[in-house]
Design a protein around this motif. Structure first.
Motif, PDB file in Angstrom:
ATOM      1  N   GLY A  59       0.849  -1.188   0.000  1.00  0.00           N
ATOM      2  CA  GLY A  59       0.000   0.000   0.000  1.00  0.00           C
ATOM      3  C   GLY A  59       0.880   1.232   0.000  1.00  0.00           C
ATOM      4  O   GLY A  59       2.046   1.168   0.388  1.00  0.00           O
ATOM      5  N   ASN A  60       0.341   2.360  -0.477  1.00  0.00           N
ATOM      6  CA  ASN A  60       1.134   3.586  -0.490  1.00  0.00           C
ATOM      7  C   ASN A  60       0.263   4.783  -0.141  1.00  0.00           C
ATOM      8  O   ASN A  60      -0.945   4.648   0.059  1.00  0.00           O
ATOM      9  N   TYR A  61       0.880   5.937  -0.065  1.00  0.00           N
ATOM     10  CA  TYR A  61       0.162   7.159   0.282  1.00  0.00           C
ATOM     11  C   TYR A  61      -0.107   7.991  -0.959  1.00  0.00           C
ATOM     12  O   TYR A  61       0.767   8.177  -1.795  1.00  0.00           O
ATOM     13  N   THR A  62      -1.346   8.471  -1.061  1.00  0.00           N
ATOM     14  CA  THR A  62      -1.759   9.390  -2.124  1.00  0.00           C
ATOM     15  C   THR A  62      -2.390  10.587  -1.435  1.00  0.00           C
ATOM     16  O   THR A  62      -3.330  10.421  -0.644  1.00  0.00           O
ATOM     17  N   ASP A  63      -1.872  11.769  -1.709  1.00  0.00           N
ATOM     18  CA  ASP A  63      -2.375  12.991  -1.080  1.00  0.00           C
ATOM     19  C   ASP A  63      -2.428  12.873   0.436  1.00  0.00           C
ATOM     20  O   ASP A  63      -3.365  13.328   1.091  1.00  0.00           O
ATOM     21  N   LEU A  66      -3.376   6.834   3.171  1.00  0.00           N
ATOM     22  CA  LEU A  66      -2.989   5.477   2.790  1.00  0.00           C
ATOM     23  C   LEU A  66      -4.014   4.875   1.849  1.00  0.00           C
ATOM     24  O   LEU A  66      -5.215   4.917   2.110  1.00  0.00           O
ATOM     25  N   THR A  67      -3.539   4.336   0.725  1.00  0.00           N
ATOM     26  CA  THR A  67      -4.415   3.626  -0.214  1.00  0.00           C
ATOM     27  C   THR A  67      -3.896   2.198  -0.363  1.00  0.00           C
ATOM     28  O   THR A  67      -2.740   1.978  -0.684  1.00  0.00           O
ATOM     29  N   THR A  68      -4.782   1.243  -0.086  1.00  0.00           N
ATOM     30  CA  THR A  68      -4.418  -0.167  -0.202  1.00  0.00           C
ATOM     31  C   THR A  68      -5.684  -1.006  -0.221  1.00  0.00           C
ATOM     32  O   THR A  68      -6.726  -0.582   0.273  1.00  0.00           O
ATOM     33  N   LEU A 104       6.896   5.649   2.486  1.00  0.00           N
ATOM     34  CA  LEU A 104       5.765   5.472   3.389  1.00  0.00           C
ATOM     35  C   LEU A 104       4.695   4.602   2.744  1.00  0.00           C
ATOM     36  O   LEU A 104       4.463   4.675   1.545  1.00  0.00           O
ATOM     37  N   GLY A 105       4.039   3.778   3.562  1.00  0.00           N
ATOM     38  CA  GLY A 105       2.982   2.906   3.060  1.00  0.00           C
ATOM     39  C   GLY A 105       2.750   1.734   3.971  1.00  0.00           C
ATOM     40  O   GLY A 105       3.243   1.683   5.092  1.00  0.00           O
ATOM     41  N   ARG A 106       1.987   0.772   3.492  1.00  0.00           N
ATOM     42  CA  ARG A 106       1.734  -0.469   4.229  1.00  0.00           C
ATOM     43  C   ARG A 106       2.696  -1.523   3.705  1.00  0.00           C
ATOM     44  O   ARG A 106       2.907  -1.666   2.499  1.00  0.00           O
TER      45      ARG A 106
END
Length: 192
Positions: A59-63, A66-68, A104-106
């Protein structure tokens, strides 16, 4: 301008509100894993050397958010098929493996190898970088994890036999275990 976000988390039908600023995606993070043995259900703080972890970003960060679609270990296992890990590390003498300078992310930390003969295998797990701090009002970018350990188990039948392959009655066996790759041994006492 400082932007705030309200995250509502439900754990066991209890609702917690976490207020934290939007994640600063210009930062990097880290995950430090410490593998410790657990005997009879309790951590005994003996490091487990030689556990290999492969770290996959799922998963990663958008704006700043976290998006996943990966929220369980089962989903992570399906997601990482045919994917290359971000990095692979092996725990040292202190049971520690560190992954630094992470986007950054999951992440999914998958156990990909462990010492031969060990009966204590740390579990694979999901971790978010960053995570909220204990007060719920800020972000922690350097994460420390002590994963659960599953103890390998099985059944064994021991039979002492004479030279003619006949069972010998009344023989007593002592089962011993080692948590340090065979340097020291202690008698195994089953739970219950």
């Amino acid at each position: 301008m400082l932007m705030l976000m309200l995250v509502v988390v439900t754990i066991s039908n209890t609702v917690f509100a976490v207020t934290a600023s939007i994640v600063d995606t210009s930062k990097t993070g880290s995950v430090t894993i410490t593998a410790l043995s657990q005997l009879n259900g309790a951590a005994d703080n003996t490091p487990i050397k030689g556990v290999e972890y492969s770290l996959y970003q799922v998963g990663n960060y958008t704006d700043g958010l976290l998006t996943t679609t990966v929220n369980t270990k089962e989903e992570a296992e399906a997601y990482i098929v045919d994917k290359t890990p971000v990095a692979t590390k092996t725990t040292d003498d202190n049971g520690v493996a560190s992954f630094t300078a992470l986007t950054l992310g999951r992440y999914y930390a998958k156990v990909t190898a462990y010492p031969t003969g060990t009966s204590q295998i740390p579990e694979s797990f999901l971790v978010d970088v960053p995570m909220t701090n204990d007060a719920g009002n800020g972000w922690v970018y350097d994460i420390t994890v002590k994963p659960k350990v599953k103890v390998a188990s099985g059944n064994a039948v021991l039979t002492k036999k004479d030279q003619k392959n006949n069972p010998i009655q009344g023989v007593v066996f002592t089962v011993q275990i080692s948590t340090d790759n065979g340097t020291t041994w202690t008698d195994y006492v089953p739970e219950g």
